[in-house]
Scaffold this motif. Structure first.
Motif, PDB file in Angstrom:
ATOM      1  N   PHE A   5      47.705  51.046  43.693  1.00 10.47           N
ATOM      2  CA  PHE A   5      46.513  50.678  44.437  1.00 10.47           C
ATOM      3  C   PHE A   5      45.696  51.949  44.674  1.00 10.47           C
ATOM      4  O   PHE A   5      46.259  53.021  44.898  1.00 10.47           O
ATOM      5  CB  PHE A   5      46.886  50.039  45.775  1.00 10.47           C
ATOM      6  CG  PHE A   5      47.452  48.659  45.650  1.00 10.47           C
ATOM      7  CD1 PHE A   5      46.675  47.546  45.929  1.00 10.47           C
ATOM      8  CD2 PHE A   5      48.767  48.461  45.248  1.00 10.47           C
ATOM      9  CE1 PHE A   5      47.197  46.264  45.807  1.00 10.47           C
ATOM     10  CE2 PHE A   5      49.289  47.185  45.120  1.00 10.47           C
ATOM     11  CZ  PHE A   5      48.502  46.078  45.397  1.00 10.47           C
ATOM     12  N   LEU A  17      43.098  46.651  51.364  1.00 10.12           N
ATOM     13  CA  LEU A  17      44.052  46.557  50.256  1.00 10.12           C
ATOM     14  C   LEU A  17      45.494  46.631  50.721  1.00 10.12           C
ATOM     15  O   LEU A  17      46.414  46.243  49.986  1.00 10.12           O
ATOM     16  CB  LEU A  17      43.808  47.666  49.227  1.00 10.12           C
ATOM     17  CG  LEU A  17      42.706  47.433  48.201  1.00 10.12           C
ATOM     18  CD1 LEU A  17      41.333  47.463  48.852  1.00 10.12           C
ATOM     19  CD2 LEU A  17      42.774  48.474  47.078  1.00 10.12           C
ATOM     20  N   ALA A  21      49.175  45.369  49.034  1.00 11.60           N
ATOM     21  CA  ALA A  21      50.118  46.406  48.602  1.00 11.60           C
ATOM     22  C   ALA A  21      51.484  46.206  49.258  1.00 11.60           C
ATOM     23  O   ALA A  21      52.536  46.319  48.604  1.00 11.60           O
ATOM     24  CB  ALA A  21      49.563  47.789  48.930  1.00 11.60           C
ATOM     25  N   PHE A  33      49.980  54.120  46.387  1.00 10.75           N
ATOM     26  CA  PHE A  33      48.610  53.930  46.882  1.00 10.75           C
ATOM     27  C   PHE A  33      47.922  55.288  46.870  1.00 10.75           C
ATOM     28  O   PHE A  33      48.304  56.199  47.603  1.00 10.75           O
ATOM     29  CB  PHE A  33      48.639  53.365  48.301  1.00 10.75           C
ATOM     30  CG  PHE A  33      47.343  52.709  48.743  1.00 10.75           C
ATOM     31  CD1 PHE A  33      46.152  53.424  48.793  1.00 10.75           C
ATOM     32  CD2 PHE A  33      47.326  51.373  49.122  1.00 10.75           C
ATOM     33  CE1 PHE A  33      44.973  52.826  49.196  1.00 10.75           C
ATOM     34  CE2 PHE A  33      46.143  50.766  49.543  1.00 10.75           C
ATOM     35  CZ  PHE A  33      44.966  51.500  49.577  1.00 10.75           C
ATOM     36  N   VAL A 113      45.034  48.562  40.776  1.00  7.68           N
ATOM     37  CA  VAL A 113      44.163  47.761  41.630  1.00  7.68           C
ATOM     38  C   VAL A 113      43.261  48.725  42.389  1.00  7.68           C
ATOM     39  O   VAL A 113      43.749  49.568  43.138  1.00  7.68           O
ATOM     40  CB  VAL A 113      44.968  46.897  42.622  1.00  7.68           C
ATOM     41  CG1 VAL A 113      44.027  46.100  43.523  1.00  7.68           C
ATOM     42  CG2 VAL A 113      45.910  45.951  41.871  1.00  7.68           C
ATOM     43  N   GLU A 115      39.756  49.371  44.858  1.00  5.67           N
ATOM     44  CA  GLU A 115      38.792  48.711  45.738  1.00  5.67           C
ATOM     45  C   GLU A 115      37.412  48.770  45.112  1.00  5.67           C
ATOM     46  O   GLU A 115      37.112  49.620  44.286  1.00  5.67           O
ATOM     47  CB  GLU A 115      38.825  49.292  47.144  1.00  5.67           C
ATOM     48  CG  GLU A 115      38.597  50.764  47.281  1.00  5.67           C
ATOM     49  CD  GLU A 115      37.147  51.139  47.470  1.00  5.67           C
ATOM     50  OE1 GLU A 115      36.292  50.230  47.495  1.00  5.67           O
ATOM     51  OE2 GLU A 115      36.882  52.335  47.580  1.00  5.67           O
ATOM     52  N   HIS A 135      39.268  44.916  43.718  1.00  5.30           N
ATOM     53  CA  HIS A 135      39.657  44.263  44.972  1.00  5.30           C
ATOM     54  C   HIS A 135      38.506  44.424  45.954  1.00  5.30           C
ATOM     55  O   HIS A 135      38.141  45.537  46.320  1.00  5.30           O
ATOM     56  CB  HIS A 135      40.922  44.919  45.531  1.00  5.30           C
ATOM     57  CG  HIS A 135      41.548  44.215  46.702  1.00  5.30           C
ATOM     58  ND1 HIS A 135      40.893  44.008  47.904  1.00  5.30           N
ATOM     59  CD2 HIS A 135      42.787  43.678  46.862  1.00  5.30           C
ATOM     60  CE1 HIS A 135      41.704  43.382  48.747  1.00  5.30           C
ATOM     61  NE2 HIS A 135      42.850  43.176  48.138  1.00  5.30           N
TER      62      HIS A 135
END
Length: 382
Positions: A5, A17, A21, A33, A113, A115, A135
């Motif tokens: 992420f 997010l 996660a 992340f 993934v 944002e 996302h």
């Protein structure tokens, strides 16, 4: 499955997010992340491995205005928009892409993934041949500086060999936490949308004393301007307007404004520097706020009426969407006065149509797929 992420530094960018996660980790996926140093502690408090990458929008903006005379916020709009275009369209994407490329080479995630404003992560993932999903962090909105940002994004995308528009994930799937009824019609028509229920996340902490188990016959209004748009004058005017009503007021001043700057407040007002908002919302009756995506979506999910005092960025669009949904009123410009706050707050609390619309919107949010459900299905979508 290995998931990475990624988010630009910022509460509004990172926090939306985190629930997915966490759900992915709980589903047995290996999760990391990547975000800026400032927000790694929050990510790690959620039990997720943090990876430093990129610079914050504030750092990028200050670097772009270095050497300018006077307050950059007082620049003519066309000059300010050009700066914001460079910040979000070029500086931030290049910085993040440069930092994340060695991470991708070392970890080789199965899916990235990112944002919705973090184009740099998409550029790096696509160049590495790794699938990626966008996302959202709220309603896909048009900004005042939107066209400048869009043009810069297109130019930077071409440098990385990426086609398509950032708003719709460059043609890749978009994990969308905004309820469909209030989402942009243009986005819904163009995006490969995967709905995900918006689940609030706050850094763990205790609610202020007296909130849990309080007398629900006496209304409680929650007032916040979020984490980036603190304004002492706006908070003071809103406090005056709310305190005139027969209710209690809880104010979260945020990291920008010290509690002491607001001075003495009426006895039915309590000031806190910070509250765990996602835990607080089920206990309040009215949310008065700036229109940030996290607070707007949180109020949607909690079925609460909203009085929106938009300060900038996507907040005007969020306010309009909430008003059109029948769950909010907004005050802007000369229309924002203490007397108007009193009048609108009183009306919102008494209006059964607003209450019914807020309840219906909360039911729509509750019917969206939970993060755990989406996380479990991710391997089949890649």
């Amino acid at each position: 499955m290995r998931l990475l992420f990624t988010a630009l530094g910022g509460y509004g960018h990172c926090f939306p997010l985190i629930p997915l996660a966490v759900a992915a980790r709980d589903a047995g996926h290996e999760v990391g992340f990547a975000t800026t140093d400032e927000f790694l502690p929050a990510v790690e408090k959620a039990g997720i491995t943090g990876i430093p990458a990129g610079i914050t929008p504030q750092e990028a903006f200050m670097a772009e205005v270095k050497g300018l005379d006077g307050d950059p916020r007082r620049l003519p709009p066309e000059e300010l928009y050009k700066i914001l275009g460079r910040v979000f369209g070029a500086v931030l994407p290049r910085a993040f892409a440069g930092d994340i490329e060695p991470v991708l080479a070392g970890r080789r995630p199965d899916l990235v993934v990112y944002e919705a404003m973090n184009a740099g992560a998409a550029y790096a993932a696509k160049r590495a041949g790794i699938p990626c999903f966008s996302h959202t962090f709220g309603r896909v909105a048009e900004y005042d500086a939107g066209e400048e940002i869009r043009e810069r994004i297109r130019a930077t995308s071409a440098e990385f060999g990426v086609e398509g528009e950032l708003e719709t994930g460059f043609g890749d799937p978009v994990l969308d936490i905004c309820p469909e009824s209030v989402q942009s019609r243009e986005f819904l028509a163009a995006a490969k949308r995967i709905p995900v229920r918006p689940v609030g996340w706050s850094v763990p902490g205790d609610l202020p004393a007296g909130i849990e188990g309080r007398d629900r016959d006496r209304p409680l209004a929650y007032l916040t301007l979020g984490t980036q748009y603190g304004n002492t004058d706006v908070l003071a005017e809103a406090i005056t307007g709310l305190a005139a009503l027969d209710l209690d007021v809880l104010v979260a001043t945020g990291p920008v404004i010290g509690v002491e700057l607001l001075g003495e407040v009426p006895p039915n007002v309590r000031l806190e520097a910070w509250v765990p908002q996602s835990e607080l919302l089920p206990h309040v009756d009215l949310v008065v706020h700036h229109g940030g995506s996290g607070t707007t979506l949180g109020a949607f999910g909690a079925g609460l009426p909203q009085l929106v005092l938009p300060q900038g960025a996507d907040q005007l669009a969020n306010a309009r969407a909430a008003v059109e949904a029948g769950v909010a009123a907004q005050l802007t410009g000369d229309g924002f006065t203490a007397e108007a706050v009193t009048e609108q707050a009183r009306a919102l609390l008494a209006d059964t149509a607003v209450r019914d619309a807020a309840r219906a919107l909360a039911e729509e949010v509750a019917a969206m797929p939970a993060p755990a459900e989406v996380a479990a299905a991710l391997p089949g979508r890649v």
